[in-house]
Scaffold this motif. Structure first.
Motif, PDB file in Angstrom:
ATOM      1  N   LYS A   1      -4.302  27.591  38.988  1.00 28.45           N
ATOM      2  CA  LYS A   1      -4.113  27.729  40.434  1.00 28.45           C
ATOM      3  C   LYS A   1      -5.336  27.233  41.202  1.00 28.45           C
ATOM      4  O   LYS A   1      -5.200  26.489  42.196  1.00 28.45           O
ATOM      5  CB  LYS A   1      -3.849  29.202  40.770  1.00 28.45           C
ATOM      6  CG  LYS A   1      -3.721  29.521  42.251  1.00 28.45           C
ATOM      7  CD  LYS A   1      -3.467  31.012  42.459  1.00 28.45           C
ATOM      8  CE  LYS A   1      -3.363  31.360  43.940  1.00 28.45           C
ATOM      9  NZ  LYS A   1      -3.075  32.817  44.123  1.00 28.45           N
ATOM     10  N   LEU A   2      -6.530  27.604  40.761  1.00 24.82           N
ATOM     11  CA  LEU A   2      -7.748  27.200  41.455  1.00 24.82           C
ATOM     12  C   LEU A   2      -7.983  25.696  41.340  1.00 24.82           C
ATOM     13  O   LEU A   2      -8.435  25.047  42.292  1.00 24.82           O
ATOM     14  CB  LEU A   2      -8.950  27.975  40.906  1.00 24.82           C
ATOM     15  CG  LEU A   2      -8.893  29.500  41.072  1.00 24.82           C
ATOM     16  CD1 LEU A   2     -10.142  30.147  40.500  1.00 24.82           C
ATOM     17  CD2 LEU A   2      -8.695  29.887  42.535  1.00 24.82           C
ATOM     18  N   LEU A   3      -7.681  25.135  40.165  1.00 30.62           N
ATOM     19  CA  LEU A   3      -7.797  23.683  39.990  1.00 30.62           C
ATOM     20  C   LEU A   3      -6.849  22.960  40.949  1.00 30.62           C
ATOM     21  O   LEU A   3      -7.255  22.030  41.664  1.00 30.62           O
ATOM     22  CB  LEU A   3      -7.476  23.311  38.542  1.00 30.62           C
ATOM     23  CG  LEU A   3      -7.342  21.814  38.257  1.00 30.62           C
ATOM     24  CD1 LEU A   3      -8.680  21.109  38.411  1.00 30.62           C
ATOM     25  CD2 LEU A   3      -6.764  21.584  36.863  1.00 30.62           C
ATOM     26  N   GLU A   4      -5.576  23.348  40.936  1.00 32.54           N
ATOM     27  CA  GLU A   4      -4.594  22.687  41.804  1.00 32.54           C
ATOM     28  C   GLU A   4      -4.976  22.834  43.277  1.00 32.54           C
ATOM     29  O   GLU A   4      -4.863  21.878  44.059  1.00 32.54           O
ATOM     30  CB  GLU A   4      -3.211  23.283  41.562  1.00 32.54           C
ATOM     31  CG  GLU A   4      -2.617  22.949  40.206  1.00 32.54           C
ATOM     32  CD  GLU A   4      -1.236  23.552  40.014  1.00 32.54           C
ATOM     33  OE1 GLU A   4      -0.632  23.981  41.019  1.00 32.54           O
ATOM     34  OE2 GLU A   4      -0.760  23.599  38.869  1.00 32.54           O
TER      35      GLU A   4
ATOM     36  N   LYS B   1       0.805  19.467  35.467  1.00 28.58           N
ATOM     37  CA  LYS B   1       1.098  20.434  36.538  1.00 28.58           C
ATOM     38  C   LYS B   1       0.275  20.109  37.787  1.00 28.58           C
ATOM     39  O   LYS B   1       0.757  20.228  38.920  1.00 28.58           O
ATOM     40  CB  LYS B   1       0.777  21.854  36.078  1.00 28.58           C
ATOM     41  CG  LYS B   1       1.527  22.308  34.837  1.00 28.58           C
ATOM     42  CD  LYS B   1       2.965  22.625  35.133  1.00 28.58           C
ATOM     43  CE  LYS B   1       3.634  23.302  33.932  1.00 28.58           C
ATOM     44  NZ  LYS B   1       5.062  23.530  34.142  1.00 28.58           N
ATOM     45  N   LEU B   2      -0.959  19.703  37.585  1.00 32.26           N
ATOM     46  CA  LEU B   2      -1.807  19.275  38.695  1.00 32.26           C
ATOM     47  C   LEU B   2      -1.195  18.064  39.389  1.00 32.26           C
ATOM     48  O   LEU B   2      -1.165  17.987  40.624  1.00 32.26           O
ATOM     49  CB  LEU B   2      -3.202  18.941  38.171  1.00 32.26           C
ATOM     50  CG  LEU B   2      -4.146  18.233  39.143  1.00 32.26           C
ATOM     51  CD1 LEU B   2      -4.464  19.126  40.331  1.00 32.26           C
ATOM     52  CD2 LEU B   2      -5.425  17.808  38.421  1.00 32.26           C
TER      53      LEU B   2
ATOM     54  N   PHE C   1       5.871   7.643  31.743  1.00 34.88           N
ATOM     55  CA  PHE C   1       4.724   7.927  30.890  1.00 34.88           C
ATOM     56  C   PHE C   1       4.526   9.399  30.516  1.00 34.88           C
ATOM     57  O   PHE C   1       3.508   9.750  29.940  1.00 34.88           O
ATOM     58  CB  PHE C   1       3.451   7.422  31.561  1.00 34.88           C
ATOM     59  CG  PHE C   1       3.461   5.945  31.846  1.00 34.88           C
ATOM     60  CD1 PHE C   1       3.569   5.038  30.810  1.00 34.88           C
ATOM     61  CD2 PHE C   1       3.373   5.477  33.145  1.00 34.88           C
ATOM     62  CE1 PHE C   1       3.570   3.673  31.061  1.00 34.88           C
ATOM     63  CE2 PHE C   1       3.385   4.115  33.410  1.00 34.88           C
ATOM     64  CZ  PHE C   1       3.482   3.207  32.365  1.00 34.88           C
ATOM     65  N   MET C   2       5.450  10.293  30.861  1.00 33.80           N
ATOM     66  CA  MET C   2       5.263  11.723  30.561  1.00 33.80           C
ATOM     67  C   MET C   2       3.927  12.247  31.074  1.00 33.80           C
ATOM     68  O   MET C   2       3.227  12.977  30.385  1.00 33.80           O
ATOM     69  CB  MET C   2       5.352  11.978  29.050  1.00 33.80           C
ATOM     70  CG  MET C   2       6.749  12.010  28.500  1.00 33.80           C
ATOM     71  SD  MET C   2       6.733  12.590  26.783  1.00 33.80           S
ATOM     72  CE  MET C   2       8.492  12.634  26.446  1.00 33.80           C
ATOM     73  N   ILE C   3       3.590  11.896  32.306  1.00 30.69           N
ATOM     74  CA  ILE C   3       2.310  12.297  32.863  1.00 30.69           C
ATOM     75  C   ILE C   3       2.485  13.136  34.123  1.00 30.69           C
ATOM     76  O   ILE C   3       1.527  13.520  34.779  1.00 30.69           O
ATOM     77  CB  ILE C   3       1.451  11.041  33.158  1.00 30.69           C
ATOM     78  CG1 ILE C   3      -0.031  11.368  33.372  1.00 30.69           C
ATOM     79  CG2 ILE C   3       2.021  10.275  34.356  1.00 30.69           C
ATOM     80  CD1 ILE C   3      -0.741  11.808  32.128  1.00 30.69           C
ATOM     81  N   ASP C   4       3.748  13.451  34.456  1.00 30.68           N
ATOM     82  CA  ASP C   4       4.043  14.225  35.665  1.00 30.68           C
ATOM     83  C   ASP C   4       5.095  15.274  35.325  1.00 30.68           C
ATOM     84  O   ASP C   4       5.817  15.153  34.333  1.00 30.68           O
ATOM     85  CB  ASP C   4       4.557  13.297  36.770  1.00 30.68           C
ATOM     86  CG  ASP C   4       4.347  13.872  38.165  1.00 30.68           C
ATOM     87  OD1 ASP C   4       4.022  15.067  38.274  1.00 30.68           O
ATOM     88  OD2 ASP C   4       4.526  13.119  39.141  1.00 30.68           O
TER      89      ASP C   4
END
Length: 588
Positions: free
Chosen positions: A288-291, A321-322, A474-477
């Protein structure tokens, strides 16, 4: 032809992990591979990418002397920008001997970085061939930024690069235009979200640079925990002017783990893979804090620069997730996340850095590694007396086997560059049931059963199965799964938040894999497969047919596809096995 070679060492002045090499012909990327795929050591820590360099040269049938220029995506001279940090940490050592030794190492590194930055690289290249071509050193974060803009489709963009540390930066904000990249803001090491997340990862019992994805996957199982959040917010600042140095201000993550232990009032977790609610809530809060911080940073600078396009690179943005949080911001219309976002992708940036952005082709696949033809594979199977068949309708037969519950190793074409298997070095299963997910976790991947899997699907099907779907090859999202289809895709929906990390597939990107998805839809009505990387727990993705065959017999797989050849284990085969070395052609 004009060959340029770019590679990322993981020795001495050049970082410690994820070395790789990439070869360019007249500016066009022709081959790239990570050293870990060749050494079989995950992340190839403290390794010079000699095997990767040799693989690049062998692919084109050239020698090192045929290379016009070498680019290293790391400039050791920039390390002097945080010399004060190295000296400050000296005072924290617990003995005079250790302080003296550390100062000697700092002095040596600074001397080498300033006066002989490429000498150790030259000496290693001399083992391959002489004379060594001219070597250029380029900024670590600028190479990351190049990979987030040049192969995108953007005319202009905000680019953000986020990792643990380059030479001296941890996060950099860039303004990208047709003329190139302009640095807008730099967050210097040790003020690093990468190190913050690594400290939480270590505290929860996993290894830094390896377990962060597991913590991200654990986070949705947690809940808002006011006590944890209050203690972390008392220690760090979030937002566009973030400051996490209370956890990251010393070497590595040991200080961060000790600080978390003091803040949270409990010792670090044991590496059991099982977590209580407190540990889940900590993962949730860290995420949560990162996002929150990255979202505020992106929102602020997108509006300030007047662009709604965002490019992302650096190891932290492997956090899908970010990336979802960034994609859903009001100020953002489009996002390109470099699929090889971690340090292995730096070789791509090194090769593109001197090109105009418009001269770099948009990146639509990541198939840049080695490939093996069917003749090689037949010889391998026959030499080892492995029975196989070569069905005319291979994709249809494999689709039927998967629909009947088979777990399939799928090996075809050129290996993917980056951490995701995208249908060339994949393990495939039926996406429709939790039982399928549990079987892959327990018997194939030998990992924690709470961990989710990702799907591959036809790009045209994404709007049906995903909320606010966009092209995502690319499976990155990460995307929310449509409510009406969650029960249809139990194996690839995160149980805690109903999201998934898809690969969308167009026919021109991967024709055989597209046909397999098409045949699975013909059999089941669902154009989706569970797709996870073809490797056992703790090892890199398989690179050769021999490695695929070894894992096939060492893991709980039922079927192995090696290009045109199909191998089944007798106990799980739905068709009688061929005799060793015999080719069986199925009826049309």
């Amino acid at each position: 032809m004009s060959y340029h070679l770019a590679f990322k060492p993981a020795i001495d002045l050049y970082g410690q992990h994820d070395p790789s090499a990439a070869l360019f012909d007249d500016g066009e990327l022709v081959f790239a591979v990570e050293e870990e795929r060749l050494t079989r050591e995950k992340h190839a820590v403290d390794t010079f990418p000699e095997r990767a360099i040799r693989a690049c040269l062998e692919y084109e049938g050239i020698g090192l002397t045929d290379v016009e220029k070498i680019v290293l995506p790391y400039d050791p001279s920039l390390r002097s920008n945080i010399l004060g940090h190295y000296l400050k940490n000296t005072r924290q050592l617990d003995s005079t001997l250790r302080k003296v030794s550390h100062l000697q190492n700092v002095a040596r590194d600074q001397f080498m970085a300033r006066f002989m930055p490429t000498r150790i690289v030259e000496s290693r290249l001399e083992r391959i061939d002489t004379p060594v071509p001219p070597i250029e050193c380029r900024s670590h974060h600028e190479c990351h930024a190049v990979t987030a803009f040049h192969p995108s489709t953007f005319e202009e963009a905000l680019v953000v690069t986020i990792d643990a540390k380059g030479e001296y930066e941890s996060t950099v904000v860039w303004h990208a235009t047709p003329g190139g990249l302009e640095r807008v803001r730099t967050y210097e090491h040790p003020n690093s979200w990468g190190l913050f997340y690594a400290a939480v990862t270590n505290y929860l019992g996993y290894r830094m640079y390896n377990g962060e994805g597991k913590v991200m996957g654990l986070a949705p199982y947690g809940e808002d925990n006011p006590a944890i959040e209050r203690r972390l917010r008392e220690a760090i600042e979030t937002g566009v002017d973030y400051d996490v140095t209370s956890l990251t201000g010393r070497w590595g993550t040991e200080h961060g783990v000790d600080t978390l232990e003091e803040l949270l009032g409990r010792p670090p977790s044991e590496p059991t893979g099982e977590f209580d609610q407190f540990e889940k809530d900590l993962a949730h809060t860290a995420q949560k804090l990162l996002e929150e911080s990255v979202a505020e940073l992106v929102e602020t600078y997108a509006r300030r620069l007047g662009t709604s396009n965002v490019g992302l690179a650096g190891g932290v943005v492997l956090n899908c997730k970010l990336n979802k949080a960034v994609r859903e911001l009001p100020a953002v219309d489009d996002v390109f996340v470099q699929p090889v976002a971690h340090d292995a992708g730096l070789a791509l940036g090194g090769g593109w850095i001197d090109q105009r952005p418009a001269d770099v082709e948009p990146m639509t696949t990541a198939y840049w590694g080695p490939e093996y033809d069917s003749d090689e594979i037949r010889t391998l199977l026959e030499t080892n007396k492995v029975a196989y068949s070569e069905p005319n309708d291979l994709e249809r037969q494999v689709a039927e086997l998967i629909a009947d519950g088979a777990l399939v190793g799928w090996f075809q074409g050129r290996a993917e560059l980056g951490p995701r298997a995208l249908g060339n070095r994949s393990i495939l299963a039926d996406p429709r049931t939790e039982a399928s997910r549990d079987r892959v976790n327990r018997f194939v991947k030998h990992r924690e059963e709470w961990r989710p899997f990702a799907p591959s699907m036809h790009e045209s099907a994404a709007e049906t199965y995903l909320e606010n779907a966009t092209e995502s090859p690319f499976m990155i999202d990460t995307f929310d799964v449509s409510q009406e289809h969650r029960d249809d895709l139990e194996a690839i929906v995160h149980p805690a938040d109903d999201t998934t990390r898809p690969q969308t597939v167009r026919e021109e990107q991967n024709p055989r894999y597209y046909r397999l998805l098409e045949e699975f839809e013909n059999v089941t009505g669902v154009p989706v497969l569970l797709n996870t990387s073809f490797n056992d727990n703790g090892e890199p993705i398989v690179n050769t047919p021999t490695e695929a065959l070894k894992d096939f017999y060492g893991m709980g797989l039922d079927v192995l596809v090696l290009e045109d050849c199909l191998v089944t284990k007798p106990a799980s085969s739905n068709t009688p096995p061929a005799r060793a070395g015999e080719t069986v052609l199925a009826d049309d």
